[in-house]
Every structure is written in structure tokens, then in C-alpha cells.
Motif scaffolding. Sequence first.
Motif, PDB file in Angstrom:
ATOM      1  N   ARG A   2      24.068  40.716  35.455  1.00  0.00           N
ATOM      2  CA  ARG A   2      24.652  39.737  34.539  1.00  0.00           C
ATOM      3  C   ARG A   2      25.598  40.411  33.549  1.00  0.00           C
ATOM      4  NH1 ARG A   2      21.944  35.089  35.103  1.00  0.00           N
ATOM      5  NH2 ARG A   2      19.867  35.145  35.955  1.00  0.00           N
ATOM      6  N   LEU A  13      26.565  37.727  37.871  1.00  0.00           N
ATOM      7  CA  LEU A  13      27.612  38.346  38.688  1.00  0.00           C
ATOM      8  C   LEU A  13      27.042  38.599  40.073  1.00  0.00           C
ATOM      9  CD1 LEU A  13      28.951  40.957  36.104  1.00  0.00           C
ATOM     10  CD2 LEU A  13      29.872  38.684  36.586  1.00  0.00           C
ATOM     11  N   THR A  59      32.437  44.747  41.898  1.00  0.00           N
ATOM     12  CA  THR A  59      32.121  43.399  41.409  1.00  0.00           C
ATOM     13  C   THR A  59      32.930  43.018  40.181  1.00  0.00           C
ATOM     14  OG1 THR A  59      30.368  44.192  39.955  1.00  0.00           O
ATOM     15  CG2 THR A  59      29.740  43.612  42.226  1.00  0.00           C
ATOM     16  N   ALA A  61      32.205  44.173  37.186  1.00  0.00           N
ATOM     17  CA  ALA A  61      31.260  44.095  36.066  1.00  0.00           C
ATOM     18  C   ALA A  61      31.775  44.796  34.809  1.00  0.00           C
ATOM     19  CB  ALA A  61      29.906  44.666  36.472  1.00  0.00           C
ATOM     20  N   ASN A  90      33.408  36.347  40.807  1.00  0.00           N
ATOM     21  CA  ASN A  90      32.907  36.667  39.460  1.00  0.00           C
ATOM     22  C   ASN A  90      33.938  36.322  38.387  1.00  0.00           C
ATOM     23  OD1 ASN A  90      30.416  37.549  40.386  1.00  0.00           O
ATOM     24  ND2 ASN A  90      31.104  39.667  40.603  1.00  0.00           N
ATOM     25  N   ASN A  93      33.843  32.561  38.104  1.00  0.00           N
ATOM     26  CA  ASN A  93      32.611  32.126  37.451  1.00  0.00           C
ATOM     27  C   ASN A  93      32.685  32.309  35.937  1.00  0.00           C
ATOM     28  OD1 ASN A  93      29.888  31.192  37.288  1.00  0.00           O
ATOM     29  ND2 ASN A  93      29.213  33.310  37.144  1.00  0.00           N
ATOM     30  N   CYS A  94      33.347  33.372  35.499  1.00  0.00           N
ATOM     31  CA  CYS A  94      33.509  33.626  34.054  1.00  0.00           C
ATOM     32  C   CYS A  94      34.712  32.880  33.480  1.00  0.00           C
ATOM     33  CB  CYS A  94      33.659  35.129  33.796  1.00  0.00           C
ATOM     34  SG  CYS A  94      32.163  36.074  34.121  1.00  0.00           S
TER      35      CYS A  94
END
Length: 181
Positions: A2, A13, A59, A61, A90, A93-94
Motif C-alpha cells: 500500500r 498497489l 509497480t 511504489a 496503480n 488507482n491513485c
Amino acid sequence: MRVISGAWKGKKLIAPEGEAVRPTSDRARQALFDMLWHAPWGGREVVDGAAVLDAFAGTGALGLEALSRGAVRATFIEKDRAALAALRANIANCRAQAQVIAGDATKPPRPIAPATLIFLDPPYGAGLLAPALAALDQAGWIAPGALLCTELGLRDERPETRFTPLDDRTHGKARLLILQA
């Protein structure tokens, strides 16, 4: 996995199946951002307002964590197809505004503008950190004074570069080496 803090705290994520991507653990990411904010060479202004490059993004991140914590823009470089799909998911999604370059960090295109905060997390043991640093530097990605946050395997050698080492710490299976341009 996350987003740890900031505007997107708790956002999940995703990572692709298989061994192609080794996401930075939540613990190592937290340690890295703690260093960026609290080390003598750091401060909140290192992230807040930063132009970020996340090379070998996987990813995404690290770059997404920086955006969540106040970075103003991010560019992600990744070449693995499965990782690119996870990275794009990702980012969506954010609801992040970011540029994704499907390419090799050791052969980057020229940037629109240089980055002030750079994350490099190449595959452990592949010897890609030094060539990527040199290629990104040559292409103009690294702003004067930029911080370069690299992740190495425990057995990986510190690369010979023109950049000044600021910190070198181990967190689990990761070694975080911070350099300054």
C-alpha cells in the motif's frame, strides 16, 4: 502493498505475478522516506514540490509514494510488460498525473525537464545501477543537487560514480544508498 503516507495513504498497489518485479517492501519504503525527511541532508522540501524520476519503476511504489507526499510530477521508466500493466493500474488507482516511459533506464530518452528526486531500483545482482546512473546523467535527467535514492542487494557493490554518497543503510534484504548530484 500500500501507499504508506500522504494523500493516498492506504491505497492498495498491485504487483504482477512471478519474479520479474521485486517491489520495495513497505518497511524499506518507510525507512527511505523517513531518511529523506529527517536526515541532516534531507528535509520535507526534498519531497514536497519535487520532480521525481522512478527508474526501474516496477509497480511504481516509490514514485507514487513521493507523489502522495507532495511531489509535483513523476516520470516512471519500466520495460517489463507485466510491470508496465501493474504500474499503469496503480497510477490510475491513485488518480495520479504521471508520465510512463516504456523503455530501458540504461538507454533513456531525453527528459522534458530534469528530476530533483530520483529512485533507482534495478534487479539485484545485475550490475545495472552504474550504467543507468551514467545514462540518466548523460541524457539530462539529473538536476544539479538532485538526490538519487538507490536500492541494491546486500551483495551488490557500491557503484563508482561522480555522485556524492550521503547515506548507506541496510533494511531487510535491501540496501539503500543515497547519493547527491
